[in-house]
Scaffold this active site. Structure first.
Site, PDB file in Angstrom:
ATOM      1  N   GLU A   3       0.899  -1.109  -0.087  1.00 26.92           N
ATOM      2  CA  GLU A   3      -0.101   0.135   0.081  1.00 26.92           C
ATOM      3  C   GLU A   3       0.859   1.137   0.048  1.00 26.92           C
ATOM      4  O   GLU A   3       2.035   1.382   0.710  1.00 26.92           O
ATOM      5  CB  GLU A   3      -1.047   0.020   1.369  1.00 26.92           C
ATOM      6  CG  GLU A   3      -1.643   1.431   1.295  1.00 26.92           C
ATOM      7  CD  GLU A   3      -2.345   1.618   2.545  1.00 26.92           C
ATOM      8  OE1 GLU A   3      -2.486   0.772   3.630  1.00 26.92           O
ATOM      9  OE2 GLU A   3      -3.091   2.526   2.622  1.00 26.92           O
TER      10      GLU A   3
ATOM     11  N   ASP B 265      10.101   6.591  14.785  1.00 31.81           N
ATOM     12  CA  ASP B 265       9.821   8.113  14.428  1.00 31.81           C
ATOM     13  C   ASP B 265      10.402   8.798  15.762  1.00 31.81           C
ATOM     14  O   ASP B 265       9.834   8.568  16.890  1.00 31.81           O
ATOM     15  CB  ASP B 265       8.294   8.108  14.292  1.00 31.81           C
ATOM     16  CG  ASP B 265       7.889   9.792  14.139  1.00 31.81           C
ATOM     17  OD1 ASP B 265       8.873  10.406  13.728  1.00 31.81           O
ATOM     18  OD2 ASP B 265       6.712  10.047  13.999  1.00 31.81           O
TER      19      ASP B 265
ATOM     20  N   ASP C 157      10.521  12.713  17.117  1.00 33.44           N
ATOM     21  CA  ASP C 157       9.914  13.990  16.761  1.00 33.44           C
ATOM     22  C   ASP C 157      10.688  14.942  17.884  1.00 33.44           C
ATOM     23  O   ASP C 157      10.359  14.583  18.999  1.00 33.44           O
ATOM     24  CB  ASP C 157       8.401  13.877  17.004  1.00 33.44           C
ATOM     25  CG  ASP C 157       7.670  15.196  16.213  1.00 33.44           C
ATOM     26  OD1 ASP C 157       8.241  16.133  16.517  1.00 33.44           O
ATOM     27  OD2 ASP C 157       6.766  15.016  15.432  1.00 33.44           O
TER      28      ASP C 157
END
Ligand code: ZN
Lengths: 501, 548
Positions: free
Chosen positions: A91, A155, A157
């Site tokens: 996807e 991730d 941040d």
């Protein structure tokens, strides 16, 4: 007909997307931060529109072949064991103008993908999992449609460091707060390689205020969700922040992985974080740090001493003075000097304590500070689920125009988020190239599949992506396919043997 | 009755083996064998609920962060209380049957599957740990897992780090054992525990004079990896011999996970074949309250519509109901499911039908004229009281049902209109605001928000009870009325204590009365935290803190 279903998908996708990722804080935050953080080019509104730039970017700059090759893991080859359906089961999710999510896109070839990108011009591309079936046909397979693999992702941040950094917050990032990220990359990269044995690790600047890590080893791609969660657990130390203090999941004696992390953190602490962040220059910052010292008397005596030392200098000038000193390289910065004082004071005090236990606890608070301030802070939810979407490398961040370029973990310290090429700059570079070459509009058209990024400031990043990530990965993928072919052949032999038996 | 043969493969469990029933491990099963034989409907239900009692108790202990040792002891008691049969064979039968029934009952959604998987794995772990060391090794070996103990050379090389991990886990003695054996430098050669037979393995374990470590892919022991209780090198975890439970539990988990997925696929056939008999029963199991009806009683006696405001002001309603009450009072509207959830709760705490109709008609009136109310909403209220439709005496929604309620529609943002569980539907911000309006203790609010974020909604509710009343809620909350009952009970006890302690109770009581009246007059004001209700001891519990 296609647009109608797509629109429907987009609508559904938006709710699913939000359900999958929680409240989607990034989008909210971006909207708020936009005013302060937008680069001057955008505020002036003089340059070409973002839409125009992105069209040019996908036509000439985006390394679509390399990206597609990565996501195929050798299954695009003519190898006997290659799985031809692989790429069409992966996807991709596009974000179109107006924050419309178009989920469940998939492509059979890089040319199909290139054509669709040129047509849809997404402002963002997310990479999802590989499913059991082509996600476009998921309705047909209903319950049997489920994710079967995707890279292990991490991730980081910068907003998770907001209560620590002294140079800005929210969408802000600069070379002074980059050390938080650089040391995080160092610690995590080492753990992923040495402890988990992963080899194909890609670090990418997220285009704004963070970095992403993609672990592409086959073993990593196949991890079940509970094992992904366990990797997160292994890599996490900070269990939340309460009353301005990080809660640390770490005892008096450290696990070897944390011992190793501590060595990396300690050197980064004195060399980069203290001098560049000026963590001990100003009262609001050193008071926050001193909270970790469990000795009231020590805390207040240091604070009192530093408060005196800070006076007499130009108001608010501490940081500048300190940074200037560090830049000149001729003297130790104020924060480093104060840290040395703090360390000395803590050790002296500890040696005076009657109980060995209390002394150890006091000394541990120094470690606690270093871990609380510099141990990597992960956005854990992103890593835990196989079907989480994550922004693809080489996307352009819609707010900053910066390209999400790979970062060499060995050279993480030298990376400067302000030096990253922007789409504006890159498009200008191509135009100049073409003007120099006197190319006709016809030739410009041909540039589409011809790797227009060559000769631009994007080239070194794509070259590094190909040489340090793609080619070793291709070798592993090929070996895996060979193994699979051999296993299949062995299986066949056994069956034949059974028959003749 | 033979429930197994009455439907096409209703219970699925991988490859049947004979080991489970023939082997010496009646105490512990991998449940690979599909049970056959007869079972009565009553037994069927009783077995399932008994097992649920055990699983839910373990879950709660875990959520309350009880220590492993405490839970280990709890589990033994729980098994004795709920799962013990008249003989070893009977106990084994009940264990296997109840496991398979729940497997079927919890196979249908991802949430249910993951709940059962988590709880069964926990139960299995504690039962495995309760086995003797010898039995553990034998069980481990009998599973045929392809893991090898590390060689002496590797042990020597890693001893320092292995000891460091043990020290980091606070296992000082084991760390010492590692360090001292490494210095001795005995030679044992490679111990192949995995493929070797049980006897050889047991022998190997018995003669080993240094601690054994198995080298396994880290994926096989996620819990040990996630809590940094193993040494990791190049993707291999070094599992100590007293940690093999993790490998065994891991194998159990993946086996059960596959069986649940298979059961989900087979569910359609089962529910069609058993539509009139077992399917509804199995279907209802996940939302059943496992506590006997005598466990917590809703205070007996009726309450009137006029008392509701006082009950809300007295903070006796759980958050889901108090927000709905406030929403109704300010918006004069609830959507269908909200009305269902709320009116069934009111019914369960003793509001009779005519009072309920009176209350809702009044509340809806500003937006919904009487005849419209009668047409659109009164039917539902009467239905809930068994006066319409199927004429069934509907009981209140359990927390599980409320939590799983889809909160959609126009009021979805606020959540209250359609009902649902605020610990699930509210943002952290909304939750903090709502709880501080109820004068919930700040520190507790933080914990509640944490629990809610961790999806432990019922536990969050229990904690909120503690933060609001200043007293812990020990029994757990599985229905909103249980919150209410505990709150009323507490108020009654406090009133009795105050009345018994001195005569000054009357004065305080008066103050209370005034506050109550204010609240009854419409303004919903949180009361003081400690204010003991004025009800003299012996008076009906529901009267506590309520203006008559
Ligand atoms: Zn900065």
């Amino acid at each position: 007909m296609e647009t109608a279903t797509e629109r429907q998908d987009a609508k559904r996708a938006k709710t699913e997307h939000q359900a999958a990722e929680g409240a989607e804080p990034m989008a909210v935050d971006d909207a708020v931060q936009q005013k302060d953080a937008a680069p001057p080019e955008q505020q002036q509104q003089t340059g070409p529109s973002m839409r125009f730039l992105m069209t040019q970017y996908y036509k000439k700059l985006f390394p679509v072949q390399q990206m597609f090759k990565w996501l195929c893991y050798g299954n695009d080859s003519s190898h006997a064991a290659a799985d031809g359906s692989f790429s069409s089961r992966r996807e991709l999710c596009f974000t179109l103008e107006g924050d419309i999510f178009v989920r469940y896109q998939s492509y059979k070839s890089w040319t199909d993908l290139a054509t669709d990108l040129a047509r849809k011009v997404p402002s963002k591309i997310d990479i999802g999992p590989v499913y059991t079936h082509d996600p476009r046909q998921r309705a047909k397979y209903a319950k049997d449609f489920k994710p079967v693999q995707r890279e292990l992702v991490i991730d980081i941040d910068m907003t998770d460091y907001d209560e620590l950094r002294t140079c800005g917050s929210g969408g802000h990032i600069c070379s002074r707060c980059w050390p938080f990220i650089a040391v995080a990359i160092q610690v995590l990269d080492t753990a992923l390689r040495e402890d988990f044995g992963f080899q194909h690790i890609l670090w990418v600047y997220s285009g704004r205020r963070g970095v992403h890590c993609w672990v592409a080893d086959e073993g990593a791609r196949l991890l079940a969700d509970d094992v992904r969660a366990s990797v997160v657990g292994y890599l996490s130390v900070i269990r939340g922040v309460e009353g301005g203090m990080a809660k640390l999941g770490m005892g008096m004696v450290k696990h070897p992985a944390l011992e190793r992390a501590e060595r990396l953190l300690r050197s980064a602490w004195r060399q980069h974080l203290l001098p560049e962040q000026c963590l001990l220059d100003e009262p609001q910052h050193y008071n926050a740090l001193l909270q970790y010292i469990p000795d009231e008397e020590l805390r207040s005596s240091l604070a009192a001493k530093w408060a005196k030392g800070g006076q007499g200098i130009v108001p608010g000038g501490n940081r500048r003075a300190s940074a200037a000193a560090a830049a000149a390289g001729d003297s130790v910065s104020l924060s480093v000097r104060r840290w040395d004082e703090l360390e000395k004071a803590v050790k002296e005090q500890a040696s005076r304590l009657p109980s060995g236990k209390a002394a150890k606890a006091l000394e541990k608070s120094l470690d606690d500070i270093i871990f609380a301030y510099s141990y990597p802070r992960l956005d854990v939810e992103v890593t835990k689920k196989m079907n989480h979407l994550l922004k693809a490398p080489f996307c352009v961040h819609p707010k900053t125009g910066k390209v999400c370029v790979p970062i060499d973990p060995e050279a993480a310290w030298d990376f400067d988020p302000d030096d990253v090429p922007t789409v504006q700059q890159l498009v200008q570079e191509i135009n100049e190239q073409q003007q120099d070459a006197g190319a006709s509009p016809q030739q410009q058209q041909q540039a589409a599949g011809a790797e227009g990024w060559r000769g631009t400031s994007l080239e070194p990043y794509i070259a590094a992506f190909a040489s340090s990530f793609l080619s070793p990965l291709a070798a592993s993928s090929k070996a895996a396919l060979n193994e699979r072919a051999q296993a299949a052949a062995a299986e066949q032999r056994t069956q034949r043997a059974d028959v003749s038996w | 009755m033979n429930f197994i043969n009455s439907a096409p493969r209703p219970v699925v469990g991988g490859t049947p083996t004979t080991q489970a029933s023939k082997g010496p491990y009646l105490e512990l099963s991998m449940y690979k064998e599909v049970p056959t034989g007869e079972i009565s409907l009553e037994e069927f239900e009783e077995y399932a609920l008994d097992r649920l009692r055990v699983l839910k108790a373990i879950e709660e202990a875990k959520l309350r962060s009880k220590s492993e040792d405490t839970i280990q002891a709890d589990v033994e008691t729980l098994l004795k209380k709920h799962m013990q049969g008249s003989s070893r064979q009977q106990t084994y039968r009940k264990d296997v049957l109840s496991h398979h029934i729940l497997r079927l009952a919890y196979c249908r959604t991802a949430d249910l599957r993951s709940w059962l998987l988590a709880q069964e794995a926990l139960l299995f772990k504690f039962r495995f740990k309760a086995l003797g060391r010898q039995q553990q090794v034998e069980f481990f070996s009998s599973m045929g897992l392809p893991y090898h103990a590390i060689s002496d050379a590797e042990f020597e090389e890693l001893a320092g780090q292995l000891a460091a991990v043990l020290n980091a886990c606070g296992e000082w003695d084991k760390a010492k054992a590692v360090t001292s054996s490494s210095r001795r430098g005995d030679t044992h050669g490679l111990q192949d525990i995995g493929r070797a037979g049980a006897a050889a393995a047991a022998a190997a374990a018995a003669v080993a004079s240094r601690p054994l470590f198995y080298k396994v892919p880290f994926q096989a022991v996620p819990d040990l990896v996630g809590s940094r209780r193993v040494l990791l090198r190049a993707g291999q975890a070094y599992v100590g011999e007293d940690q093999v439970y993790s490998l065994v539990v891991g194998a159990f988990r993946s086996c059960l996970s596959a069986s649940l997925a298979e059961a989900a696929r087979a569910w359609g056939a089962f529910s069609a074949a058993e539509a009139d008999r077992l399917a509804p029963l199995v279907d209802s199991l996940p939302s059943r309250s496992v506590y006997g009806s005598d466990n917590r009683k809703v205070p007996v006696g009726e309450i009137s519509a006029g008392q509701l405001a006082g009950l809300v002001a007295g903070r006796h309603f759980p958050l889901c109901m108090s927000v709905m009450y406030e929403r109704l009072a300010s918006e004069h509207h609830l959507k269908h499911w909200g009305l269902q959830q709320f009116s069934l709760f009111l019914k369960s705490i003793g509001l009779p039908l005519e009072q309920a109709l009176l209350f809702f008609r009044q509340q809806f009136a500003p937006r919904t004229p009487g005849d419209k109310f009668n047409k659109e909403y009164a039917y539902n209220v009467r239905y809930n009281y068994g006066q319409e439709g199927k004429r069934q005496d509907w009981s209140e929604w359990s927390c599980v049902k409320i939590i799983n309620q889809e909160v959609g529609g126009a009021c979805a943002g606020a959540g209250e209109c359609n009902g649902g569980c605020p610990y699930k539907t509210y943002s952290a911000e909304q939750l903090r605001a709502a709880l501080s309006r109820l004068n919930c203790n700040d520190k507790v609010i933080r914990e509640v928000v944490d629990k809610a974020r961790g999806k432990h909604y019922q536990l969050a509710c229990g904690l909120a009870f503690e933060g609001i009343t200043g007293s812990p809620q020990e029994t757990g909350i599985n229905k909103p009325s249980e919150y209410y009952a505990s709150s009323i009970e507490l108020a009654t006890q406090r009133a009795a204590a105050a009345a018994g302690a001195n005569g000054a109770g009357a004065q305080q009581g008066q103050q209370q009365q005034q506050q109550g009246q204010q609240a009854g007059g419409g303004a919903v004001q949180p009361q003081q935290q400690e204010g003991p209700p004025q009800t003299p001891a012996g008076q009906r519990a529901v009267a506590a803190g309520i203006p008559a």
